[in-house]
Scaffold this active site. Structure first.
Site, PDB file in Angstrom:
ATOM      1  N   ASP A  40       0.874  -1.168   0.000  1.00 21.12           N
ATOM      2  CA  ASP A  40       0.000   0.000   0.000  1.00 21.12           C
ATOM      3  C   ASP A  40       0.913   1.221   0.000  1.00 21.12           C
ATOM      4  O   ASP A  40       2.140   1.081  -0.087  1.00 21.12           O
ATOM      5  CB  ASP A  40      -0.935  -0.001   1.221  1.00 21.12           C
ATOM      6  N   HIS A  96      -3.047   3.993  -3.721  1.00 17.95           N
ATOM      7  CA  HIS A  96      -2.462   3.190  -2.640  1.00 17.95           C
ATOM      8  C   HIS A  96      -1.077   2.684  -3.034  1.00 17.95           C
ATOM      9  O   HIS A  96      -0.717   1.533  -2.769  1.00 17.95           O
ATOM     10  CB  HIS A  96      -3.373   2.016  -2.285  1.00 17.95           C
ATOM     11  N   GLU A 152     -10.238   3.873  -4.923  1.00 17.51           N
ATOM     12  CA  GLU A 152      -9.909   5.125  -4.230  1.00 17.51           C
ATOM     13  C   GLU A 152      -8.838   5.960  -4.942  1.00 17.51           C
ATOM     14  O   GLU A 152      -7.934   6.499  -4.304  1.00 17.51           O
ATOM     15  CB  GLU A 152      -9.511   4.826  -2.775  1.00 17.51           C
TER      16      GLU A 152
END
Length: 611
Positions: free
Chosen positions: A270, A324, A395
């Protein structure tokens, strides 16, 4: 009088005349009558196992419905005894026979030669789990032979979501020998049969004694037919927000095996860290690991994949992208590759990412795709074929890309507007190129094109997905709340899905922000739609607020509740499931895990009395 440790002592006052010079001195001696009583447990129809009102002497005759051990009582009480997850059908005797692991033998004659080594390793796990019921030492020695005949039809060792995991298990006791028949099409069905066999065994040990004494009891007769409802029964573990040591990862897989879960979704990278070693791109861990000790080496990963395979678990590695992705990607300029990622560790962060530290891959830089290819090659060579890769994909913050002049210039060259639609087009382009890179590396090692997984996102909305993502190549993992229409919409459009509703099956909820905790009962109650394109579901352990110290209690036994929902999807509620859940929790404890309690201890000894 010395107090006798761990024995309940009943004192009887007995008048004793001591004659001194022919006369009693009137002194009364207290004479202890010592015995070692124990709670007994009665199997009550429709109520489960109930502790006796008073401790009973160990000399009390044990009847068919009364047992000296709560674990034994739960193993035979009720239609499905102590089996977890619940099988499709089961007929269990209430009688048990004593066994000892030293006299359990496995017959592999009907296992294909190509599969015998793997099945042999699976039997070693069985032996360890039997010993664990007695804390590693079975002191009650019996020489009754137990022969487990394993029959496997296929020599195929691949574990995919099309693998047949169905099995049958029969236990027969005749005079002085016990025969166990475990049959399945595949080695993984056979493994599930062996797991169920271990769950027909329970320990008998005294409650109130310092004496190390323990024996094993096996259900004397059983006939079980079983198969899973869903192909994908997963557990996600995030080891980027906090590094999770390999021994803890393996223990988590032990828990998965006990619950017949078959996919370990490893969110290993991440923006926070990149602990996964790449032989072709060592910069990932040099720049992305928290420390030199917090790295998963190539050899450790290979060994973990094998460890999981022996336990019927498929490892799915997730390389989250294009968002990420930060730490581990910030070395490009130093090596003449330019910015491989943008917004890395920038502050203030709120307009650039969902949580700090920020970082998103740079789709305007061709060097980024070359590096990504090298990483994919390492993963393709590590995972068993056919390999399944999770590409992340959620995201994406358009504000991050918009803050990069290099990226906005590239967008203009590609005729993408600097708008939401333009950034969606750039996002879609990234996934197209990333999938091409993965396909290229799979073909380079002799593999074939396989579907990949993606998180649901703005790109997978019903009004967008068909313009950007092929339903033949992408399986969408839907993590939106249970009330979201997205899952149903994707199914109507023919997409395959894996469901992980964040407001129910996220294990980190209730520990941060406005999220709410889901206990095992709430997790158990949630059911997935009945549709061929629902491959299954997953329970997710994100690690922003968790490290290895709290791992077991946060995951177990709640993940076991989801495991049964995905394996058998039973219609009965938590009322009928809780006694078996209590037995499964005790089983996990015996095997070295640290599952959380699900009730006061009194309730655990009085099934159904605390509802």
């Amino acid at each position: 009088m010395a107090v006798m440790a761990s024995l309940w002592v009943v004192l009887a006052v007995v008048a004793v005349s001591l004659v001194q010079g022919g006369e009693s001195n009137g002194v009364e001696d207290i004479v202890p009558h010592v015995y070692a009583p124990s709670w007994m447990y009665k199997c009550v129809p429709d109520e489960g196992c109930q502790r006796t009102e008073h401790p009973q002497p160990t000399t009390t005759n044990v009847t068919q419905m009364v047992f000296t051990s709560l674990d034994i009582c739960r193993t035979v009480c009720g239609r499905f005894g102590g089996l977890w997850p619940r099988p499709v059908t089961a007929a269990l005797s209430m009688q048990t026979v004593k066994i000892h692991p030293n006299y359990v033998r496995f017959d592999l004659e009907k296992v294909p030669v190509e599969a015998r080594e793997l099945v042999a390793e699976m039997t070693h796990v069985v032996g360890a789990n039997l010993l664990a019921e007695c804390g590693g030492e079975v002191t009650e020695m019996v020489e009754t032979p137990v022969v487990v005949y394993i029959n496997v039809k296929s020599s195929n060792l691949s574990l995919t979501w099309d693998t047949n995991e169905q099995y049958m298990l029969d236990v027969q006791t005749k005079e002085d020998q016990i025969s166990v028949y475990a049959g399945a099409d595949t080695v993984y069905g056979a493994r599930h049969a062996l797991e169920t066999f271990t769950q027909l065994v329970a320990a008998d040990r005294p409650d109130f004694s310092d004496e190390k004494k323990c024996g094993l009891h096996l259900v004397s007769g059983a006939k079980i037919r079983d198969r899973p409802v869903y192909k994908y029964r997963g557990l996600l573990l995030d080891s980027s927000r906090h590094f999770i040591p390999m021994e803890d990862v393996k223990r988590t897989i032990d828990g998965m095996a006990a619950n017949k879960m078959n996919v370990f979704h490893w969110h290993v990278t991440d923006s926070h860290s990149f602990p996964l070693e790449s032989s072709r791109v060592p910069q990932f861990t040099r720049y992305g690991a928290y420390s030199a000790k917090e790295i998963y080496s190539v050899e450790e990963v290979r060994e973990l994949i094998k460890y999981a395979q022996v336990r019927g678990v498929r490892v799915v590695i997730e390389i989250d992208a294009p968002a990420h992705a930060g730490n581990g990607w910030q070395w490009g300029k130093e090596y003449g590759f330019g910015d491989l990622a943008v917004c890395v560790n920038e502050y203030p962060w709120r307009n650039l990412c969902i949580e700090p530290p920020c970082g998103q891959l740079n789709p305007a830089n061709p060097a980024m795709y070359r590096v990504l290819k090298d990483l994919y090659r390492d993963i393709a060579e590590t995972l068993p074929q056919p390999a399944l890769l999770h590409m992340g994909g959620d995201e994406v913050f358009f504000g991050c890309w918009n803050s990069s002049e290099e990226i906005t210039n590239y967008m203009q060259q590609q005729k993408y507007e600097i708008s939401v639609d333009g950034f969606v087009a750039l996002w879609s382009e990234f996934h197209e190129k990333a999938l091409d890179a993965w396909d290229e590396q799979m073909q380079a090692i002799g593999g074939t094109k396989q579907p990949v997984m993606l998180w649901s996102s703005e790109l997978t909305k019903a009004n967008r997905i068909q313009n950007h993502l092929s339903k033949d190549r992408y399986v969408i993992e839907v993590w939106e709340p249970v009330g979201s229409p997205l899952l149903t919409q994707l199914l109507r459009m023919g997409y395959r899905v894996v469901s992980v509703p964040k407001d129910i099956w996220y294990l980190d909820h209730g520990f941060w922000g406005n999220t709410k905790y889901s206990n095992w009962r709430k997790m158990y109650a949630h059911r997935l739609p009945q549709d061929d394109n629902v491959l299954g579901g997953e329970v997710a352990m994100w690690s922003e607020y968790l490290d290895e110290q709290a791992l077991d209690t946060r995951v177990w036994p709640r993940a076991a509740a989801v495991a049964e929902r995905l394996w058998s999807d039973p219609s009965g509620g938590v009322y009928v499931a809780e006694p078996r859940m209590q037995r499964q929790r005790a089983r996990l404890l015996a095997r070295g895990l640290r599952p959380d309690a699900i009730s006061p201890a009194w309730c655990s000894q009085h099934d159904t009395k605390c509802f």
